[in-house]
Write an enzyme that holds these catalytic residues in place. Structure first.
Site, PDB file in Angstrom:
ATOM      1  N   HIS A  26       0.855  -1.198   0.000  1.00  0.00           N
ATOM      2  CA  HIS A  26       0.000   0.000   0.000  1.00  0.00           C
ATOM      3  C   HIS A  26       0.884   1.240   0.000  1.00  0.00           C
ATOM      4  CE1 HIS A  26      -3.878   2.123   0.764  1.00  0.00           C
ATOM      5  NE2 HIS A  26      -3.068   3.033   1.280  1.00  0.00           N
ATOM      6  N   HIS A  28       1.506   5.099  -2.529  1.00  0.00           N
ATOM      7  CA  HIS A  28       0.956   5.977  -3.568  1.00  0.00           C
ATOM      8  C   HIS A  28       2.103   6.697  -4.271  1.00  0.00           C
ATOM      9  CE1 HIS A  28      -2.845   5.581  -1.335  1.00  0.00           C
ATOM     10  NE2 HIS A  28      -2.204   5.990  -0.263  1.00  0.00           N
ATOM     11  N   TYR A  44      -6.730  17.532  -1.177  1.00  0.00           N
ATOM     12  CA  TYR A  44      -5.428  17.983  -0.693  1.00  0.00           C
ATOM     13  C   TYR A  44      -4.505  18.136  -1.890  1.00  0.00           C
ATOM     14  CZ  TYR A  44      -4.411  12.925  -1.009  1.00  0.00           C
ATOM     15  OH  TYR A  44      -4.259  11.635  -1.446  1.00  0.00           O
ATOM     16  N   SER A  72      -6.674   9.582  -3.910  1.00  0.00           N
ATOM     17  CA  SER A  72      -7.850  10.389  -4.255  1.00  0.00           C
ATOM     18  C   SER A  72      -7.465  11.699  -4.944  1.00  0.00           C
ATOM     19  CB  SER A  72      -8.687  10.668  -3.006  1.00  0.00           C
ATOM     20  OG  SER A  72      -7.931  11.382  -2.059  1.00  0.00           O
ATOM     21  N   ARG A 124     -10.421   0.606  -6.380  1.00  0.00           N
ATOM     22  CA  ARG A 124     -10.632   1.070  -5.011  1.00  0.00           C
ATOM     23  C   ARG A 124     -11.910   1.886  -4.910  1.00  0.00           C
ATOM     24  NH1 ARG A 124      -7.074   5.339  -1.443  1.00  0.00           N
ATOM     25  NH2 ARG A 124      -7.044   4.188   0.503  1.00  0.00           N
ATOM     26  N   TYR A 157     -12.104   1.466   1.262  1.00  0.00           N
ATOM     27  CA  TYR A 157     -11.594   2.300   2.365  1.00  0.00           C
ATOM     28  C   TYR A 157     -12.783   2.949   3.069  1.00  0.00           C
ATOM     29  CZ  TYR A 157      -8.345   5.542   4.753  1.00  0.00           C
ATOM     30  OH  TYR A 157      -7.601   6.234   5.684  1.00  0.00           O
ATOM     31  N   HIS A 181      -6.570  -0.486   5.959  1.00  0.00           N
ATOM     32  CA  HIS A 181      -6.315  -0.070   7.352  1.00  0.00           C
ATOM     33  C   HIS A 181      -7.380  -0.594   8.327  1.00  0.00           C
ATOM     34  CE1 HIS A 181      -3.692   2.326   4.975  1.00  0.00           C
ATOM     35  NE2 HIS A 181      -4.431   3.396   4.854  1.00  0.00           N
ATOM     36  N   ASP A 249       2.139   2.778   3.352  1.00  0.00           N
ATOM     37  CA  ASP A 249       1.272   3.921   3.051  1.00  0.00           C
ATOM     38  C   ASP A 249       2.076   5.174   2.700  1.00  0.00           C
ATOM     39  OD1 ASP A 249      -1.023   5.324   2.536  1.00  0.00           O
ATOM     40  OD2 ASP A 249      -1.735   5.372   4.598  1.00  0.00           O
ATOM     41  N   ASN A 254      -2.028  13.275   3.910  1.00  0.00           N
ATOM     42  CA  ASN A 254      -2.726  13.994   4.999  1.00  0.00           C
ATOM     43  C   ASN A 254      -2.107  13.811   6.375  1.00  0.00           C
ATOM     44  OD1 ASN A 254      -4.861  15.060   3.287  1.00  0.00           O
ATOM     45  ND2 ASN A 254      -5.488  12.922   3.089  1.00  0.00           N
TER      46      ASN A 254
HETATM   47  C1  0GY Z   1      -4.339   6.247   2.580  1.00  0.00           C
HETATM   48  C2  0GY Z   1      -5.110   7.159   3.408  1.00  0.00           C
HETATM   49  C3  0GY Z   1      -5.592   8.385   3.090  1.00  0.00           C
HETATM   50  C4  0GY Z   1      -5.673   8.959   1.788  1.00  0.00           C
HETATM   51  C5  0GY Z   1      -5.976   8.286   0.663  1.00  0.00           C
HETATM   52  O1  0GY Z   1      -6.563   8.178  -1.562  1.00  0.00           O
HETATM   53  C6  0GY Z   1      -6.226   8.906  -0.639  1.00  0.00           C
HETATM   54  O2  0GY Z   1      -6.124  10.127  -0.745  1.00  0.00           O
HETATM   55  O3  0GY Z   1      -6.095   6.984   0.665  1.00  0.00           O
HETATM   56  C7  0GY Z   1      -6.124   9.187   4.201  1.00  0.00           C
HETATM   57  O4  0GY Z   1      -6.094  10.432   4.124  1.00  0.00           O
HETATM   58  O5  0GY Z   1      -6.584   8.596   5.216  1.00  0.00           O
HETATM   59  O6  0GY Z   1      -4.494   5.056   2.691  1.00  0.00           O
HETATM   60  O7  0GY Z   1      -3.557   6.700   1.767  1.00  0.00           O
END
Ligand code: 0GY
Length: 294
Positions: A26, A28, A44, A72, A124, A157, A181, A249, A254
């Site tokens: 996991h 990004h 964000y 996201s 997702r 999620y 998570h 992660d 954030n």
């Molecule tokens: C994570 C958690 C977060 C963000 C995202 O896609 C995302 O922006 O998943 C979060 O802010 O809790 O798993 O990356």
């Protein structure tokens, strides 16, 4: 919106070494923005966290592979994730990263196939209101039915307060489901707390539901060395050894107010998965089954 930076540039070297072949399942990538702009709907605006930075971290921590999850902030344009996967190819041509996409419900069959060829193996569905404006269950189910024949799975999620209401939706998904998570339980309730107990009941009743036992930095109340997380999560790894995944992660979206040290996160692993067999399942066998079955 000012740009946020959510990772440390020089994380510590973990004291514990992952087994050869371990998958950080996991992570990004953000941008680079000059090539892959962020979604106008993003909640964000991060600094660039590039594939090259990701692979340097992978090697530093002792991992072999990554699963890049579409964040996201990139909406349903998966180009940055696909770019990360493409850049992961070793000299042998083997993709050392695979990915999870976020797709528009109107996506064409040919675009889904192109994602598969680019290394995507799941979609997702994000239910966090602070991250997305809409989470249309009916459209998500249409997508789930369409990706099932590709052998993909669904990553979901959500936070613990909506677990109960999501159950009928989860039961309608015809694929493996991986919950990010652990569905964000309140771990201050302890190992027998209501949130983690409800989550284990979900896993007990649904053999197709897996979970990422990640997020120590998000769920722990005191923070490192994450004793409260270990106490609650180790029983989950021991009870469902064939249905757990783990990831750093990175780059920790954030988390600008509590940026974790990735080396310390890796050192949680032998405490939640205390035997070599549990470690092998968590870090190699399980993610390889989902992402590199070919
Ligand atoms: C994570 C958690 C977060 C963000 C995202 O896609 C995302 O922006 O998943 C979060 O802010 O809790 O798993 O990356």
């Amino acid at each position: 919106m000012s740009k946020n930076k959510t990772w440390v540039d020089a994380p510590s070297k973990p004291a514990w070494a992952p087994p050869p072949g371990a998958v950080d399942a996991h992570v990004h990538v953000f941008g680079p923005e000059a090539e892959f702009s962020f979604s106008p709907l993003a909640k964000y605006h991060p600094e660039d966290a590039t594939p090259e930075m990701l692979f340097a971290l992978r090697d530093h921590l002792g991992f072999s592979r990554n699963v890049i999850v579409q964040a996201s902030c990139h909406g349903t344009d998966n180009s940055a994730t696909l770019n990360g996967i493409a850049k992961s190819n070793g000299p042998d041509g083997v993709q050392r990263a695979r990915g999870v996409a976020v797709v528009d419900p109107e996506i064409s069959d040919s675009a889904l196939l192109a994602l598969h060829q680019g290394g995507i193996r799941g979609v997702r569905f994000n239910f966090l209101k602070r991250l997305v404006d809409n989470a249309p269950k009916d459209k998500f189910l249409d997508i789930a039915r369409r990706i099932a024949p590709l052998g993909w799975h669904v990553v979901v999620y959500f936070e613990a307060d909506i677990l109960e209401e999501l159950i009928p939706f989860l039961e309608a998904i015809p694929t493996i489901i991986v919950v990010d998570h652990l569905g964000r339980p309140d771990i201050s309730q302890g190992p027998d707390g209501a949130d983690i107990t409800a989550f284990k009941a979900l896993l007990d009743g649904h053999p197709n539901i897996w979970t990422k036992v990640s997020g120590a930095e998000r769920l722990s109340v005191p923070g490192p060395p994450f004793d409260d997380f270990v106490e609650v999560i180790r029983p989950v790894v021991e009870r469902y050894p064939d249905r757990v995944l783990w990831g750093t992660d990175w780059p920790h979206p954030n988390m600008e107010h509590r940026i974790p040290d990735d080396g310390q996160l890796v050192d949680v692993l032998p405490r939640i998965a205390p035997t070599p067999e549990l470690q092998r399942k968590l870090l190699i066998d399980n993610p390889m089954r989902l992402y590199w079955s070919d």
